[in-house]
Structure formats: C-alpha cells, structure tokens
Motif scaffolding. Structure first.
Motif, PDB file in Angstrom:
ATOM      1  N   HIS A 181       3.009   5.212  -3.300  1.00 50.50           N
ATOM      2  CA  HIS A 181       1.665   5.769  -3.119  1.00 50.50           C
ATOM      3  C   HIS A 181       1.633   7.159  -3.754  1.00 50.50           C
ATOM      4  CE1 HIS A 181      -2.118   6.970  -1.449  1.00 50.50           C
ATOM      5  NE2 HIS A 181      -2.236   5.878  -0.726  1.00 50.50           N
ATOM      6  N   ALA A 222     -10.445   0.449  -1.582  1.00 52.77           N
ATOM      7  CA  ALA A 222      -9.220   0.030  -0.880  1.00 52.77           C
ATOM      8  C   ALA A 222      -9.518  -0.863   0.324  1.00 52.77           C
ATOM      9  CB  ALA A 222      -8.423   1.255  -0.454  1.00 52.77           C
ATOM     10  N   TRP A 239       0.834  -1.215   0.000  1.00 56.42           N
ATOM     11  CA  TRP A 239       0.000   0.000   0.000  1.00 56.42           C
ATOM     12  C   TRP A 239       0.862   1.257   0.000  1.00 56.42           C
ATOM     13  CZ3 TRP A 239       0.307   3.218   4.369  1.00 56.42           C
ATOM     14  CH2 TRP A 239      -0.518   4.351   4.331  1.00 56.42           C
ATOM     15  N   SER A 240       1.973   1.232   0.754  1.00 55.12           N
ATOM     16  CA  SER A 240       2.766   2.458   0.909  1.00 55.12           C
ATOM     17  C   SER A 240       3.757   2.664  -0.236  1.00 55.12           C
ATOM     18  CB  SER A 240       3.511   2.453   2.249  1.00 55.12           C
ATOM     19  OG  SER A 240       4.407   1.358   2.323  1.00 55.12           O
ATOM     20  N   LEU A 280      -6.344  -0.365   5.444  1.00 54.32           N
ATOM     21  CA  LEU A 280      -5.738   0.538   4.458  1.00 54.32           C
ATOM     22  C   LEU A 280      -6.538   1.829   4.282  1.00 54.32           C
ATOM     23  CD1 LEU A 280      -4.494  -1.986   1.737  1.00 54.32           C
ATOM     24  CD2 LEU A 280      -3.354  -1.213   3.821  1.00 54.32           C
ATOM     25  N   PRO A 323      -7.883  -1.009  -6.688  1.00 53.13           N
ATOM     26  CA  PRO A 323      -6.488  -1.316  -6.350  1.00 53.13           C
ATOM     27  C   PRO A 323      -6.057  -2.621  -7.013  1.00 53.13           C
ATOM     28  CG  PRO A 323      -7.917  -1.869  -4.511  1.00 53.13           C
ATOM     29  CD  PRO A 323      -8.783  -1.207  -5.539  1.00 53.13           C
ATOM     30  N   ASP A 361      -5.087   5.504   4.941  1.00 52.76           N
ATOM     31  CA  ASP A 361      -5.258   6.584   3.956  1.00 52.76           C
ATOM     32  C   ASP A 361      -5.826   7.841   4.634  1.00 52.76           C
ATOM     33  OD1 ASP A 361      -4.349   5.806   1.362  1.00 52.76           O
ATOM     34  OD2 ASP A 361      -6.090   4.518   1.087  1.00 52.76           O
ATOM     35  N   TYR A 412       0.095  -0.526  -6.892  1.00 55.14           N
ATOM     36  CA  TYR A 412      -0.713  -1.284  -5.935  1.00 55.14           C
ATOM     37  C   TYR A 412      -2.021  -0.582  -5.547  1.00 55.14           C
ATOM     38  CZ  TYR A 412       3.493  -4.130  -5.060  1.00 55.14           C
ATOM     39  OH  TYR A 412       4.567  -4.967  -5.187  1.00 55.14           O
ATOM     40  N   GLN A 413      -1.942   0.755  -5.436  1.00 52.20           N
ATOM     41  CA  GLN A 413      -3.021   1.474  -4.748  1.00 52.20           C
ATOM     42  C   GLN A 413      -4.195   1.797  -5.673  1.00 52.20           C
ATOM     43  OE1 GLN A 413       0.019   2.611  -5.334  1.00 52.20           O
ATOM     44  NE2 GLN A 413       1.118   2.380  -3.398  1.00 52.20           N
ATOM     45  N   THR A 414      -5.258   2.274  -5.023  1.00 53.79           N
ATOM     46  CA  THR A 414      -6.330   2.921  -5.771  1.00 53.79           C
ATOM     47  C   THR A 414      -5.792   4.238  -6.296  1.00 53.79           C
ATOM     48  OG1 THR A 414      -7.087   4.182  -3.881  1.00 53.79           O
ATOM     49  CG2 THR A 414      -8.097   2.046  -4.189  1.00 53.79           C
ATOM     50  N   SER A 415      -6.321   4.704  -7.411  1.00 52.90           N
ATOM     51  CA  SER A 415      -5.952   6.029  -7.896  1.00 52.90           C
ATOM     52  C   SER A 415      -7.101   6.538  -8.745  1.00 52.90           C
ATOM     53  CB  SER A 415      -4.666   5.968  -8.721  1.00 52.90           C
ATOM     54  OG  SER A 415      -4.901   5.273  -9.928  1.00 52.90           O
TER      55      SER A 415
END
Lengths: 566, 168
Positions: A156, A279, A152-153, A227, B158, A231, B149-152
């Motif tokens: 990012h 997420a 996740w990090s 997560l 994700p 966030d 990896y993340q949502t965007s």
C-alpha cells in the motif's frame, strides 16, 4: 488454498527482484545500514542477536503441503534444520545469511509465498481463526475477507511508513479464536438480519508495554465499505499517531489520547470523503476471490463412526488425545486435528525440517493437502475423516506431534526469547521447558483442565502473556533475568488482561510458583467444570498472591487438615 | 542549478528553495519556493513579485490551510525530514485527491531512490533527491513493480475494478 493468478504472482516476483537489487546495493556499500533497514524489515529480515532472522508470512494461517515442504527445504538448505511458528501465523528462520535472503524469497515466490511486510512500521500479516472454513460456529468464512485485506494492504503506497507496526485480525465465528480484541484493528464478520455480511470494527487493542482491550468504533460496517473504512482508519493513524516516542506510537495510544469517541468521529469524517469511492468493493470481486480458493471435495459420511467409538473406549491414551486435540467440524464425518508443537523438551512452536516433511505427507494423506497454523503455535489438519483419526494418531505419536495438551497448561505459548531475540530481557524457551517438565504427568494435567499459559521474553509481548490465564513476562533486574507473573488474562469473546500478582521472581522459581497457583486453584475451584480462569475471576487474585508470597493463605484442604489435627 | 527528477526524467531545476523565512532578503525576480509560514503571512506581498511562487510544507501540515490558494502555486513541495515519515504520503494524496491540486508536487529532503515508487503512487511527480543519491540511477525505481492492488493517484481505479472492466 487461495491460488495466485498471474498478477498476484507477478507482484510477488517483482518484489523479490526489487529486494534482490536493494540487497546487492547494500552489500556493495551503495545503500547504508540505516537506509537499508526499513527496506529489509518490510521484506521480513531482522538482524538478530546471532544472525539475521527471516519471518515468512503464512497469510491467515493457511498452508498447503507443497508450501510446507518448501519451508522444510528452506530450513534444511539455508538454516539449521528447523523453523519457529510464531503467534502471528508466521514462520521464522533464525539462521539465514543476509546474502541468501533474496534467494530464499525467490524460492518462496515459487510456491506463492512471501515475506512482504512481516516486520517494519507497516500493515502486517492479517491473521484469523485457525478453524476458519470448518468451524461449527462459523458465521462467515473469514478467509475470503482476509485475502481481500492481504491484497489491499500489500505494498500500500500510503501506509508503508506508519508510526509503528499495525496488525489486523479477523474472526468469522461466534467464538473469537483470533484474539481480535488485542489487535490494532479487530474485525468480527457478522450477518445482518437480511443475511448481508458486515463487520464489527474494533480499534486500539494491543499487548506490549501498554496492554489494552480494543474499542468498538463501528457496530456494523457493510462489506462493500470494508476497504474504504480501513483506509480511513489508517489515514487518521498515519497522520496523527505519535512519532516522537516509539513506545507511544501504536494506534492504541492515539485512541486513548483522543478518546475512542473522538477517534471514531475523525474516522467517520475521513471516511465521508472515501466512502463510495473507487476502493468500494464490488460483488464480482468478492466472488472472484472466493472462486480462487480451492475447497476440499468432502465425501458424504455419517457423523458417527463405530470404529472410532470402539477405539475411544478401548484405548485411554487415544481417548485423551481425542478429547484435547480433535475438534468438531461443520461437515458430518470430519474433524479438525491439532498437531501439537508443544512436546516437553522442544521449544514451543519449533518444528524440524523432518517434522515439516512428515506433516506435509500427513496433510496429503489425511486432509486434502491443506494445513493451518494457529496463533497458539500449533499446526492443524482441518479436514480429517473421523474414521481415520485412530490411524492418524498412531502415525503422529512417534513424530512427537500427539501430545494431548491442547488447551492445557503445557500447551505453552512462548516467543523465541533471549536465546534468539535481540529485544528480549530474558529467555522464554528454558522456562517453558522447565514448566512442561514439572507438569509432565498427563492425568494431573487433565485434572487441571483448560489453562492458557503464555510467556514473553520482554514487554513487546510476542508470547501474548497479558492474555494468558497465567502470564509470564521476562524482565531485567540489575542484569539478572527475572519473571513477573500475572493471572486472570484471557483471549476470546470475554477477553481480559491479566493482573500482576507481585514482585518478579528468579528463573528457577518459576515452575514452583506455577505449581503453587495451580494448588490454590485446585483447592478453591467450585467443581471440575470451573476452569482456572473462572476461579480467578470468582475469588480474585488475592488468595493466589497470599499463597505465593505470604503466609496468610492456607488452601482449604490444608486448613481443614489442621483443624482436624487440633 | 540542481538536478531534479520530474515526470520520470532528470531535469535542471529552475526553482530556488528558501529554506528559512528570508525576512526582507527575498529575491525580487525568479521562481522561489517559500516556507508555508511566509506564505501565510505575506501572500499578498509575494504575489507582486516577478517570477512564480511555490510553497513548501512540512509533512504534518494541514492541506486545508492552503486549499484556497492552490492555483496560485507553481509548485508545492513537501519536506521529508526522514524518509520513514509516511505522513508526507497521506498529505500528497489529500492535496491531489481531496483538494484537486494538479500542479507540480515535489518531494524534498530525505528522499531516496527506494521511496520513489510509493511516493509517485501517492501523487508526487517531482523529486529533489538527497545529495548522495544519483538521480539518473534512481529513475529505474519507478518500474520496480509494474502492477498494484490499491487505488492510487497514478491509477485511481484499484486492480479489481480494472480487472472487472476487462482492461487487463
């Protein structure tokens, strides 16, 4: 070990390619020093006092023998033959050339390692208990959650340029061996009554020039929300953390200025928009990550081993080592072993390429090829058969890895200090050495018992001096290197911050002052079971202060001797 | 006219950016991007102009302040005084994800080639680069990494959800 899949690998490979391009443009004069700085920092590269320093992540401290051999290779090929294990489960190379950095990162990517976000104002390497997965008091295996947080990090898009660096630590056991109370976010993995996993969320802890113990803002966060909740915290911090003054830019200052209750409300408000969004974690993903970790194929063994017992009775040095450096394991017949990187005469946390290669071999023969890096700057073989302990001990003694000092005074935690670091006010390593030399008598050390001694070369507190039972901080006094001493700090579930006992002292006085503190403790302690920290908590810092600086204090022993003479 | 990057291509910019509050000197026609202050004070007057209107915000602006007006803007610009100020990244995501803004979202100010990848994932689709940057050469930055990896804003699901649906 967590094994990358194709996509994990692709992300790391493409990151190397991206940085190679950035470095090339920088060296060609197309990317200025200022524009390049944040980019190189987020790839682990500092420009230090004498040379660049490259900090490589060892995510949550888990390392394979293959990776360790690669680190040895890098130390030999690109550095001066050694590396420094830091307090945050990273390894630092102090002498690479900027031109070589992309190639080093490519070598690391070849063994599923990286230096992503090991420095810069971003989310750093997530750390955890070095006994995760094997500890007797384990509640939840923290590795799975750390890997989820790593993914996740990593890169990012929203949190690459925070007000300041951001560190997350996770503990999954009853004892806190990850210093979670002094991180920007500390997470305690818990099990609810229905056995569902969740997290206690602590924010705003930290060391540095404003040391603070963190505040709980959520007592139980169900795992699926981990997560989205992170966030939310990071978004509140990213938008509202101070950017006008780098000394006030950490999240702890925001939490303090808003008050923890108001900060928690803002997180809740932000989270209400993110909660249950895309997420939100799904069970399938947690299982998938779990499944990518290799697990040791343990044999069915008896907990007791007659050979071990015989050796413990026969050889006192072995028994001493066993008492300090061998730790209980949740599987019968196995133990975790700390390989001490704290022998006298070596800088704390330093390991040579030869040592690394040798340790990799030991890991393969004794511990399923797996190792841990502890935040106390030692290496751990997590899965050793108890029947092998004596053979292992005989092998590591000549390598200088069997110093039986884990938890004792000479297991000093220290940053690289002024010998290497451009931020430092003062040196740390020679001070550590001088103290280790002064306390070289093992019987005396064991008599003193459990004691954490931490040294930082400056306010940035990389040596975590605030949470040392004895903490030593390098300060600049009109251009001279001086040291401020504090006592009463502690990590773990009853974490506390040390108190300064008086004016800073010169470097050559430090071992003597430490010895004086020990004298007071030995005279005052209420039996051998009472540790140094317990005595400080019971009697306060005054008697220590008086003995170090004044004449008021007399140790009870001397006092009674004087009475007898009178 | 200046060149900007929009939708990953270099184009001529038709908008005029009013850096300062112009006080009476506002051109009557043509597309202008005005400071938030001016919009807040004069939104009705501005609406009578010929030409489209855009607004520019500092990175610490509260997106709620313009939430009701979003469909009146031809462009919203966010000005980065320093490229290391990540508040603009959060602001862009809020405008897109929370307030549902669909129009052009432009990063202006200290905008460099190496920021484009993150900024576009946060919802920016147009970029006025800092004067010393070559927009043509910067286009490759969008492809620095092919997966995340993340949502965007660009890919709201994700990686783990796309994996589980067998889209990979």
């Amino acid at each position: 070990m967590y094994l990358y899949d194709q996509i994990d690998q692709r992300i790391v490979d493409e990151r190397v390619r991206q940085f190679r391009n950035q470095t090339r443009r920088h060296l060609a004069g197309e990317l200025s020093v200022d524009d390049f700085r944040p980019l190189r920092l987020q790839n682990g590269l500092y420009i230090e006092r004498y040379a660049p320093m490259l900090r490589v992540a060892i995510p949550y401290g888990l390392l394979s023998s293959v990776q360790l051999r690669k680190l040895a290779h890098i130390a030999r090929t690109y550095d001066k033959g050694y590396g420094h294990f830091s307090t945050r489960q990273n390894i630092q190379f102090n002498w690479p050339r900027l031109e070589d950095a992309p190639e080093i990162l490519a070598e690391l990517a070849g063994v599923q390692m990286h230096a992503i976000q090991t420095s810069g104002s971003c989310i750093r390497n997530t750390t955890t208990d070095h006994f995760a997965g094997v500890a007797l008091d384990e509640i939840v295996d923290s590795f799975v959650w750390c890997e989820l947080i790593r993914q996740w990090s990593a890169l990012h898009p929203e949190f690459a340029y925070l007000p300041r660096k951001f560190k997350i630590a996770v503990s999954g056991s009853a004892a806190d061996r990850a210093a979670t109370w002094v991180h920007d976010i500390g997470l305690h993995a818990l099990r609810a009554a229905n056995d569902e996993i969740g997290f206690r969320v602590i924010v705003g802890g930290g060391l540095g020039r404003t040391p603070v113990v963190g505040h709980v803002i959520c007592e139980y966060l169900p795992w699926c929300h981990l997560l989205t909740y992170l966030d939310a915290i990071l978004r509140v911090y990213n938008r509202h953390g101070r950017r006008d003054n780098k000394y006030k830019a950490r999240i702890k200052i925001l939490v303090k200025e808003l008050t923890p209750a108001v900060f928690a409300q803002q997180v809740e408000e932000e989270w209400s928009h993110l909660k249950d969004g895309p997420a939100t974690l799904i069970e399938e993903e947690v299982r998938r990550i779990e499944g990518r970790f290799t697990r040791p194929a343990y044999a069915e063994l008896l907990a007791e081993d007659t050979f071990l017992n015989a050796m413990l009775a026969a050889e006192k040095p072995f028994a001493n080592w066993h008492r300090r450096n061998v730790h209980p394991h949740k599987v019968p017949g196995y133990a975790a072993v700390t390989l001490s990187l704290k022998r006298t005469g070596a800088a704390p946390g330093d390991a040579s390429a030869e040592q690394m290669d040798a340790i990799a071999g030991l890991a393969e023969r004794y511990s399923f090829g797996e190792l841990r890096v502890s935040h106390e700057q030692n290496l751990v073989l997590p899965d050793v058969r108890v029947s092998d302990l004596h053979a292992l001990w005989r092998e590591i003694r000549p390598l200088g890895l069997a110093t039986p000092n884990i938890g004792l005074l000479t297991n000093i935690i220290a940053c690289p200090g002024g010998d290497f670091c451009s931020l430092a006010n003062a040196k740390s390593i020679p001070v550590a050495e001088a103290i280790q030399q002064r306390f070289d008598d093992l019987d005396y050390l064991h008599d003193i018992g459990e004691l954490d001694l931490n040294i930082s070369g400056c306010m940035n507190s990389c040596g975590h001096h605030h949470i040392g039972h004895i903490g030593i901080l390098g300060v600049d006094k009109q251009g001279e290197e001086y040291y401020q001493i504090s006592i009463g700090g502690a990590q773990g579930v009853d974490a506390s911050l040390g108190k300064v006992i008086g004016p800073a002292i010169a470097q050559d006085k430090v071992p003597e002052i430490v010895e004086k503190l020990i004298e007071v403790y030995l005279a005052e302690r209420d039996g051998e079971e009472e540790r140094f920290i317990d005595t400080v908590r019971r009697i306060g810092i005054e008697p220590f202060k008086d003995y170090v600086y004044g004449t008021n204090y007399q140790t009870p022993r001397r006092h009674s001797r004087q009475l007898a003479a009178a | 006219m200046a060149q900007i990057i929009k939708h990953r291509a270099v184009i001529q910019d038709s908008w005029q950016l009013l850096e300062q509050d112009p006080i009476g000197a506002l051109p009557f026609s043509g597309d202008v991007i005005v400071p938030l202050d001016l919009w807040t004070r004069e939104s009705d007057t501005l609406s009578f102009r010929l030409g489209r209107i855009g607004v520019w915000l500092e990175v610490d602006a509260d997106p709620a302040a313009i939430a009701p007006d979003l469909d009146r803007f031809g462009v919203i610009a966010v000005r980065f005084a320093q490229f290391t100020d990540g508040r603009g990244n959060s602001l862009a995501r809020l405008l897109r994800e929370r307030y549902g803004y669909r129009g052009e979202l432009r990063a202006i100010g200290d905008v460099l080639r190496d920021q484009l990848y993150y900024l576009s994932r946060c919802g920016f689709d147009a970029f006025t680069l800092r004067a010393d940057q070559d927009p043509q050469q910067a286009l490759s930055a969008f492809d620095d990494l092919s997966e995340a990896y993340q949502t965007s804003v660009e890919r709201p699901q994700p990686l783990f959800r796309r994996r589980s649906k067998g889209h990979l």
